[in-house]
Design a protein around this motif. Sequence first.
Motif, mmCIF file in Angstrom:
data_model
loop_
_atom_site.group_PDB
_atom_site.id
_atom_site.type_symbol
_atom_site.label_atom_id
_atom_site.label_comp_id
_atom_site.label_asym_id
_atom_site.label_seq_id
_atom_site.Cartn_x
_atom_site.Cartn_y
_atom_site.Cartn_z
ATOM 1 N N SER A 61 10.335 56.772 144.675
ATOM 2 C CA SER A 61 11.205 56.800 143.484
ATOM 3 C C SER A 61 12.126 58.012 143.501
ATOM 4 N N GLY A 111 16.181 58.080 143.510
ATOM 5 C CA GLY A 111 16.959 58.899 142.569
ATOM 6 C C GLY A 111 17.883 59.870 143.291
ATOM 7 N N THR A 157 16.058 52.292 141.031
ATOM 8 C CA THR A 157 16.813 52.967 139.972
ATOM 9 C C THR A 157 18.294 52.648 140.090
ATOM 10 N N THR A 177 9.853 48.900 136.011
ATOM 11 C CA THR A 177 11.215 49.320 135.701
ATOM 12 C C THR A 177 11.605 48.885 134.300
ATOM 13 N N HIS A 181 15.427 52.881 135.381
ATOM 14 C CA HIS A 181 14.446 53.815 135.928
ATOM 15 C C HIS A 181 13.140 53.086 136.220
ATOM 16 N N THR A 194 11.757 57.945 138.758
ATOM 17 C CA THR A 194 13.040 58.009 139.470
ATOM 18 C C THR A 194 13.982 59.061 138.909
#
Length: 256
Positions: free
Chosen positions: A18, A22, A108, A201, A236, A249
Motif C-alpha cells: 500500500s 501511495g 489507491t 478500499t 485509499h 495507502t
Amino acid sequence: MGIIIKTPEQIEGIRKSSQLAGNTLKMIEEFVKEGVSTDYLDKIIEEYIRDHHAIPATLGYHGFPKSSCISLNEVVCHGIPSSDTVLREGDILNIDITTILNSYFGDTSKMFTVGNISENAQNLIDTSLHCLNLGIQQVSAGNRFGNIGFAISRYAKAKGYSVVYEFCGHGCGVEFHEEPQVEHVARRNTGAIMEPGMTFTIEPMINEGRSRAKVDKIDGWTARTADGKLSAQFEHTVLVTETGVEVLTDVSGEMN
Ligand code: MF3
Ligand code: CO
Ligand code: CO
C-alpha cells in the motif's frame, strides 16, 4: 469465502504494498502536465513499480492492458492509458494504482489537475475527497459497512452531486478484489460488521450530474458518465484496527 481477517504478517505485507502504491502516486505528480499522454504516465508508473520489486496489478487483470487506470474528465473509472489521450489545460484526471508486492495488494487513487481548472471542477474534486474522508471516519470495529456509503451519499447529495453505484470499494490485500463490496450509496446500519484485521478500499466516484455510468462498448473498460458531465474519485486502502482505522495507502500522514 467471506471477509478475510488478515494475520499480522499479512497486514505487514499489505502495508508495504500500500505504501508503494501511495508513493507511486506521489512520484507521478510532477509528470502530470499539459502535452503529455496518459500512456507516457503509465510507462513511468510501470517502471517505478518494477524498480521497487513489485508488479502493477492491473496489467493483464481480466485482460486490462495497462499498468494504471487514468480517467479524464467524464471518465468515471477504468480509463485505459493511451498515446492518443493527451493532457490539456483544464483537464481533471484520476490516476489509480494497484501494486502487487511480495504477493500483497495495495490500491489507491487520487485526482490531478492540468493548469487552471473551472471552479465547478474544483468543487467536485474537493467534494469527492471529503466523501472519501467521511467514509474513512466510519471505519471502526463494530460499525457496519453500510454506514460508509450512508455518510458518503448523504454528503454528496447535500452538495448537489450524485454517487456512482455501479462500481464499489472492495476487500483488498491478499487478492485484488475480495469480499465485501464496499458500497458508496447505502442505508444506515446495514451490511456486515467491521472487525479488526479487515483490509478494504473506499473509493467513491462522485458525479457532477446524474449517477449513471456506461462502459465503452468497444474497449469494454472505459466507464463514462451517461450524461457526459464530470466525475471525480479518490481511493485509499484501509485497515480496521482495535482502536479505529489505519489508512494503509496514505504516505503523507494526512489521514492517520
Ligand atoms: N484499481 C481499480 C479499483 O480500484 C481496479 C482496476 S481493475 C482494471 O478497484 F482492470 F480496470 F484495471
Ligand atoms: Co479499488
Ligand atoms: Co483502484
